[in-house]
Design a protein around this motif. Structure first.
Motif, PDB file in Angstrom:
ATOM      1  N   ALA A  55      50.988  91.609  49.695  1.00  0.00           N
ATOM      2  CA  ALA A  55      52.274  91.172  50.084  1.00  0.00           C
ATOM      3  C   ALA A  55      52.539  89.786  50.692  1.00  0.00           C
ATOM      4  O   ALA A  55      53.240  89.028  50.452  1.00  0.00           O
ATOM      5  CB  ALA A  55      52.721  92.093  51.445  1.00  0.00           C
ATOM      6  N   CYS A 114      54.552  83.860  50.752  1.00  0.00           N
ATOM      7  CA  CYS A 114      54.018  82.477  50.937  1.00  0.00           C
ATOM      8  C   CYS A 114      55.249  81.807  49.885  1.00  0.00           C
ATOM      9  O   CYS A 114      55.516  80.716  50.219  1.00  0.00           O
ATOM     10  CB  CYS A 114      52.659  82.259  50.626  1.00  0.00           C
ATOM     11  SG  CYS A 114      51.627  82.446  51.793  1.00  0.00           S
ATOM     12  N   ARG A 115      55.278  82.364  48.792  1.00  0.00           N
ATOM     13  CA  ARG A 115      55.991  81.806  47.626  1.00  0.00           C
ATOM     14  C   ARG A 115      57.296  81.704  47.949  1.00  0.00           C
ATOM     15  O   ARG A 115      58.204  80.826  47.715  1.00  0.00           O
ATOM     16  CB  ARG A 115      55.920  82.613  46.400  1.00  0.00           C
ATOM     17  CG  ARG A 115      54.556  81.993  45.817  1.00  0.00           C
ATOM     18  CD  ARG A 115      53.805  82.946  44.677  1.00  0.00           C
ATOM     19  NE  ARG A 115      52.589  82.360  44.159  1.00  0.00           N
ATOM     20  CZ  ARG A 115      51.877  83.056  43.447  1.00  0.00           C
ATOM     21  NH1 ARG A 115      51.954  84.244  42.982  1.00  0.00           N
ATOM     22  NH2 ARG A 115      50.634  82.383  42.998  1.00  0.00           N
ATOM     23  N   GLU A 116      57.965  82.841  48.678  1.00  0.00           N
ATOM     24  CA  GLU A 116      59.169  82.864  49.059  1.00  0.00           C
ATOM     25  C   GLU A 116      59.751  81.832  50.134  1.00  0.00           C
ATOM     26  O   GLU A 116      60.826  81.345  50.209  1.00  0.00           O
ATOM     27  CB  GLU A 116      59.576  84.196  49.794  1.00  0.00           C
ATOM     28  CG  GLU A 116      59.542  85.302  48.636  1.00  0.00           C
ATOM     29  CD  GLU A 116      59.580  86.606  49.292  1.00  0.00           C
ATOM     30  OE1 GLU A 116      59.974  86.840  50.313  1.00  0.00           O
ATOM     31  OE2 GLU A 116      59.486  87.871  48.428  1.00  0.00           O
ATOM     32  N   ALA A 130      52.355  89.376  55.810  1.00  0.00           N
ATOM     33  CA  ALA A 130      53.562  89.010  55.281  1.00  0.00           C
ATOM     34  C   ALA A 130      54.518  89.086  56.340  1.00  0.00           C
ATOM     35  O   ALA A 130      55.377  88.047  56.793  1.00  0.00           O
ATOM     36  CB  ALA A 130      54.164  89.479  54.209  1.00  0.00           C
ATOM     37  N   LEU A 184      50.927  86.796  49.735  1.00  0.00           N
ATOM     38  CA  LEU A 184      51.038  85.691  48.381  1.00  0.00           C
ATOM     39  C   LEU A 184      52.651  85.534  48.293  1.00  0.00           C
ATOM     40  O   LEU A 184      52.942  84.421  47.862  1.00  0.00           O
ATOM     41  CB  LEU A 184      50.088  85.903  47.599  1.00  0.00           C
ATOM     42  CG  LEU A 184      50.119  84.856  46.208  1.00  0.00           C
ATOM     43  CD1 LEU A 184      49.617  83.667  46.840  1.00  0.00           C
ATOM     44  CD2 LEU A 184      48.931  85.383  45.313  1.00  0.00           C
ATOM     45  N   GLN A 185      53.094  86.638  47.899  1.00  0.00           N
ATOM     46  CA  GLN A 185      54.397  86.623  47.628  1.00  0.00           C
ATOM     47  C   GLN A 185      55.352  86.140  48.892  1.00  0.00           C
ATOM     48  O   GLN A 185      56.430  85.121  48.551  1.00  0.00           O
ATOM     49  CB  GLN A 185      55.253  87.970  47.167  1.00  0.00           C
ATOM     50  CG  GLN A 185      56.388  88.015  46.718  1.00  0.00           C
ATOM     51  CD  GLN A 185      56.814  87.091  45.609  1.00  0.00           C
ATOM     52  OE1 GLN A 185      55.866  87.105  44.572  1.00  0.00           O
ATOM     53  NE2 GLN A 185      57.883  86.506  45.550  1.00  0.00           N
ATOM     54  N   GLU A 229      47.344  90.065  47.461  1.00  0.00           N
ATOM     55  CA  GLU A 229      48.282  90.223  46.306  1.00  0.00           C
ATOM     56  C   GLU A 229      49.091  91.417  46.668  1.00  0.00           C
ATOM     57  O   GLU A 229      50.205  91.798  46.062  1.00  0.00           O
ATOM     58  CB  GLU A 229      47.480  90.767  45.071  1.00  0.00           C
ATOM     59  CG  GLU A 229      46.684  89.516  44.504  1.00  0.00           C
ATOM     60  CD  GLU A 229      45.678  89.948  43.121  1.00  0.00           C
ATOM     61  OE1 GLU A 229      45.853  91.291  42.961  1.00  0.00           O
ATOM     62  OE2 GLU A 229      45.099  88.889  42.856  1.00  0.00           O
TER      63      GLU A 229
END
Length: 333
Positions: free
Chosen positions: A189, A194-196, A160, A191-192, A187
């Protein structure tokens, strides 16, 4: 086929990872078989094809370019730089990680020629070369965007933190990392992150390098099969992991699908921003994989399959020490 989004590209919910046709799991298939698989995928709604300079040291890009050139305007083409084959004095090629700007730009020129196209839709940095600041490598990729040689930038196997540094230089359209029931590292860090940042997540090896397709005969692996060096396929770990399959297969039967479809459907249910890219050398396996888009999983079954196969129940690391040193992905304690 259902669709998902990567930047401005409307891509099939399941793409095709083309590596298997030329690289990594034993001898390459014939050009004729490779063509059959690629065209079968295209004919059944796949419009997202993933290759790399590394795969077959250019052979995979050449195959994809030759077979799919007539359909170039109808699919999203992804390839990768930063890890490729370099010829030695004896004529053999060895794999190197090289993220220097000049190497990235030359690799792109070579890829465009092999792929028989004027532009690559999504171009990934295959591995972050830790000797080169990520900002410099992404800067070179952003130059290629400005020159019209690529349309969007991706990263592979990054953390991340590295993603955020890269995104500050140029928007990152997608991150590609191994993600499956037995490899849950994204899962932690990334993936989150990416979403942000609005980046899609492309999941390679979504059926656990074949493990979740059914029993594998590890003694029959080709001498050049990369799984021979992976701890999870070492005899003791593999024997322990095999004990997970009866329960897993029972859950697939309960869901009314094949084991491969359950693995892919689980990923599709984890978020609309996740695009799995299974690879195969078999048209029959390909069609089975694509059937996962129609598999519906309820919350109870998802919970049970996650409890059965996860980072705590699987024996062995996903990579050996050398391969682990080459990636930047977060790991579980």
């Amino acid at each position: 086929m259902k669709n998902r989004q990567i930047a401005s590209f409307n891509v099939s919910a399941i793409g095709l990872g083309c590596m298997n046709l030329s690289h990594a799991y034993g001898a390459p298939v014939s050009a004729e078989q490779g063509e059959r698989v690629l065209l079968a995928a295209f004919d059944h709604g796949v419009n997202f094809f993933d290759t790399a300079a590394l795969y077959g040291f250019g052979a995979n890009e050449t195959l994809v370019g030759k077979v799919l050139k007539p359909h170039r305007q109808k699919f999203t083409l992804a390839s990768k730089c930063g890890m490729q084959g370099v010829e030695q004095s004896d004529g053999t090629k060895v794999r190197v990680i090289d993220g220097r700007p000049e190497t990235i730009k030359k690799t792109c020129e070579d890829a465009l020629r092999r792929l028989q196209t004027d532009v690559i839709d999504l171009y990934y940095l295959h591995r972050w070369d830790k000797k080169v600041p990520i900002e410099d490598s992404v800067g070179a990729l952003s130059d290629l965007v400005r020159q019209g040689k690529i349309q969007a930038i991706g990263l592979s196997e990054v953390s991340a933190g590295t993603l955020r540094k890269a995104h500050a230089v140029h928007p990152i359209a997608a991150v590609q990392t191994e993600y499956s029931l037995w490899t849950r590292n994204p899962e932690i860090a990334v993936l989150q992150a990416c979403r942000e940042l609005g980046a899609a997540f492309v999941a390679f090896s979504p059926v656990a390098r074949g493990f979740l397709c059914g029993p594998l005969d590890i003694t029959g692996f080709d001498a050049k099969d990369i799984r021979r060096s992976m701890p999870r396929f070492a005899p003791e770990n593999h024997a322990a992991n095999l004990k997970l399959l009866p329960g897993y297969n029972a859950l697939a039967q309960e869901a009314g699908c094949s084991p491969s479809q359950l693995a892919l459907a689980w990923l599709l249910h984890k978020g609309d921003d996740i695009i799995p890219i299974p690879g195969t050398t078999s048209v029959d396996h390909l069609l089975d994989d694509l059937g996962a888009v129609d598999v519906q999983l309820d919350a109870s079954l998802i919970s049970r399959v996650e409890a059965l196969i996860n980072q705590n129940t699987v024996s062995g690391d996903r990579y050996n020490a050398q391969a682990n040193s080459e990636v930047d992905t977060e790991v579980f304690a």
